[in-house]
Design a protein around this motif. Structure first.
Motif, mmCIF file in Angstrom:
data_model
loop_
_atom_site.group_PDB
_atom_site.id
_atom_site.type_symbol
_atom_site.label_atom_id
_atom_site.label_comp_id
_atom_site.label_asym_id
_atom_site.label_seq_id
_atom_site.Cartn_x
_atom_site.Cartn_y
_atom_site.Cartn_z
ATOM 1 N N VAL A 96 0.869 -1.171 0.000
ATOM 2 C CA VAL A 96 0.000 0.000 0.000
ATOM 3 C C VAL A 96 0.908 1.223 0.000
ATOM 4 C CG1 VAL A 96 -1.762 1.283 1.259
ATOM 5 C CG2 VAL A 96 -1.803 -1.209 1.273
ATOM 6 N N GLU A 97 0.798 2.011 -1.040
ATOM 7 C CA GLU A 97 1.608 3.225 -1.134
ATOM 8 C C GLU A 97 1.208 4.196 -0.035
ATOM 9 O OE1 GLU A 97 2.897 6.581 -4.442
ATOM 10 O OE2 GLU A 97 1.029 5.502 -4.693
ATOM 11 N N ARG B 37 0.481 9.536 -2.506
ATOM 12 C CA ARG B 37 -0.720 9.480 -3.354
ATOM 13 C C ARG B 37 -1.404 10.837 -3.426
ATOM 14 N NH1 ARG B 37 -4.121 4.562 -1.070
ATOM 15 N NH2 ARG B 37 -2.759 4.753 0.709
ATOM 16 N N ILE B 38 -1.527 11.501 -2.280
ATOM 17 C CA ILE B 38 -2.188 12.808 -2.254
ATOM 18 C C ILE B 38 -1.420 13.805 -3.097
ATOM 19 C CG2 ILE B 38 -2.846 14.758 -0.796
ATOM 20 C CD1 ILE B 38 -3.247 12.638 1.482
ATOM 21 N N VAL B 39 -0.115 13.897 -2.912
ATOM 22 C CA VAL B 39 0.695 14.852 -3.664
ATOM 23 C C VAL B 39 0.588 14.577 -5.159
ATOM 24 C CG1 VAL B 39 3.064 15.608 -4.126
ATOM 25 C CG2 VAL B 39 2.261 15.393 -1.766
ATOM 26 N N ARG B 40 0.666 13.304 -5.560
ATOM 27 C CA ARG B 40 0.568 12.974 -6.985
ATOM 28 C C ARG B 40 -0.799 13.391 -7.546
ATOM 29 N NH1 ARG B 40 1.473 7.850 -6.770
ATOM 30 N NH2 ARG B 40 -0.710 7.270 -6.653
ATOM 31 N N GLU B 41 -1.879 13.007 -6.851
ATOM 32 C CA GLU B 41 -3.217 13.327 -7.335
ATOM 33 C C GLU B 41 -3.467 14.837 -7.374
ATOM 34 O OE1 GLU B 41 -5.821 11.209 -4.723
ATOM 35 O OE2 GLU B 41 -5.126 9.246 -5.432
ATOM 36 N N GLU B 42 -3.093 15.532 -6.316
ATOM 37 C CA GLU B 42 -3.315 16.976 -6.264
ATOM 38 C C GLU B 42 -2.497 17.706 -7.322
ATOM 39 O OE1 GLU B 42 -5.559 18.815 -4.201
ATOM 40 O OE2 GLU B 42 -6.325 16.774 -4.010
ATOM 41 N N THR B 43 -1.291 17.257 -7.553
ATOM 42 C CA THR B 43 -0.434 17.871 -8.570
ATOM 43 C C THR B 43 -1.019 17.655 -9.964
ATOM 44 O OG1 THR B 43 1.512 17.561 -7.174
ATOM 45 C CG2 THR B 43 1.915 17.951 -9.504
ATOM 46 N N GLU B 44 -1.483 16.437 -10.219
ATOM 47 C CA GLU B 44 -2.086 16.129 -11.529
ATOM 48 C C GLU B 44 -3.348 16.943 -11.782
ATOM 49 O OE1 GLU B 44 -2.754 11.920 -11.397
ATOM 50 O OE2 GLU B 44 -0.645 11.427 -11.777
ATOM 51 N N GLY C 148 -4.141 19.876 -10.263
ATOM 52 C CA GLY C 148 -4.005 21.291 -9.924
ATOM 53 C C GLY C 148 -4.660 21.642 -8.598
ATOM 54 N N GLY C 149 -4.742 20.667 -7.696
ATOM 55 C CA GLY C 149 -5.387 20.861 -6.406
ATOM 56 C C GLY C 149 -4.515 21.600 -5.412
ATOM 57 N N LEU C 150 -5.110 21.936 -4.282
ATOM 58 C CA LEU C 150 -4.425 22.711 -3.254
ATOM 59 C C LEU C 150 -4.209 21.945 -1.955
ATOM 60 C CD1 LEU C 150 -6.364 26.080 -3.727
ATOM 61 C CD2 LEU C 150 -4.161 25.420 -4.709
ATOM 62 N N THR C 151 -4.637 20.683 -1.906
ATOM 63 C CA THR C 151 -4.483 19.895 -0.685
ATOM 64 C C THR C 151 -3.071 19.312 -0.647
ATOM 65 O OG1 THR C 151 -6.833 19.373 -0.773
ATOM 66 C CG2 THR C 151 -5.514 18.061 0.723
ATOM 67 N N LEU C 152 -2.124 20.203 -0.476
ATOM 68 C CA LEU C 152 -0.709 19.844 -0.446
ATOM 69 C C LEU C 152 -0.119 20.333 0.873
ATOM 70 C CD1 LEU C 152 -0.021 20.940 -4.100
ATOM 71 C CD2 LEU C 152 0.064 18.585 -3.246
ATOM 72 N N PRO C 153 0.838 19.628 1.418
ATOM 73 C CA PRO C 153 1.357 20.006 2.733
ATOM 74 C C PRO C 153 1.964 21.403 2.778
ATOM 75 C CG PRO C 153 2.696 18.272 1.747
ATOM 76 C CD PRO C 153 1.499 18.441 0.881
ATOM 77 N N TRP C 154 2.454 21.898 1.684
ATOM 78 C CA TRP C 154 3.044 23.235 1.656
ATOM 79 C C TRP C 154 2.016 24.320 1.309
ATOM 80 C CZ3 TRP C 154 4.561 19.164 -1.415
ATOM 81 C CH2 TRP C 154 4.142 19.195 -2.741
ATOM 82 N N MET C 155 0.775 23.918 1.060
ATOM 83 C CA MET C 155 -0.269 24.895 0.750
ATOM 84 C C MET C 155 -1.362 24.912 1.818
ATOM 85 S SD MET C 155 -0.654 24.560 -3.333
ATOM 86 C CE MET C 155 -0.911 26.267 -3.727
ATOM 87 N N ASP C 156 -1.806 23.736 2.257
ATOM 88 C CA ASP C 156 -2.875 23.636 3.260
ATOM 89 C C ASP C 156 -2.615 22.391 4.095
ATOM 90 O OD1 ASP C 156 -5.192 23.480 4.757
ATOM 91 O OD2 ASP C 156 -6.530 23.908 3.071
ATOM 92 N N VAL C 157 -1.741 22.543 5.082
ATOM 93 C CA VAL C 157 -1.307 21.382 5.861
ATOM 94 C C VAL C 157 -2.470 20.726 6.603
ATOM 95 C CG1 VAL C 157 -0.589 22.628 7.948
ATOM 96 C CG2 VAL C 157 0.543 20.487 7.326
#
Length: 73
Positions: free
Chosen positions: A35-36, A41-48, A50-59
């Motif tokens: 299990v990854e 997984r979140i960073v990959r999906e959000e980056t693909e 254009g989402g903002l649920t990234l630790p450096w944007m909205d921890v």
């Protein structure tokens, strides 16, 4: 008498750059179920997407999502 299958779960933990993802990739290559980690997984999906649920944007949002994914896994 019913015999339930025996499962073995292993949790990998360690510092950034310690080789956890490399080990998971190799275990998967050898046929083990893996299990990854939720964060990747979140960073990959959000980056693909254009989402903002990234630790450096909205921890806070990132942590809520990581916890939800971990519980589902």
């Amino acid at each position: 008498m019913s015999i339930l299958p025996m499962y073995r779960f292993v949790i990998l933990s360690g510092c950034s750059g310690g080789g956890k993802s490399s080990l998971l990739e190799e275990l998967a290559r050898r046929g083990y179920s893996v299990v990854e980690e939720p964060g990747r997984r979140i960073v990959r999906e959000e980056t693909e997407q254009g989402g903002l649920t990234l630790p450096w944007m909205d921890v806070a949002a990132f942590l809520r999502r990581a916890i939800a994914i971990s519980l589902a896994d």
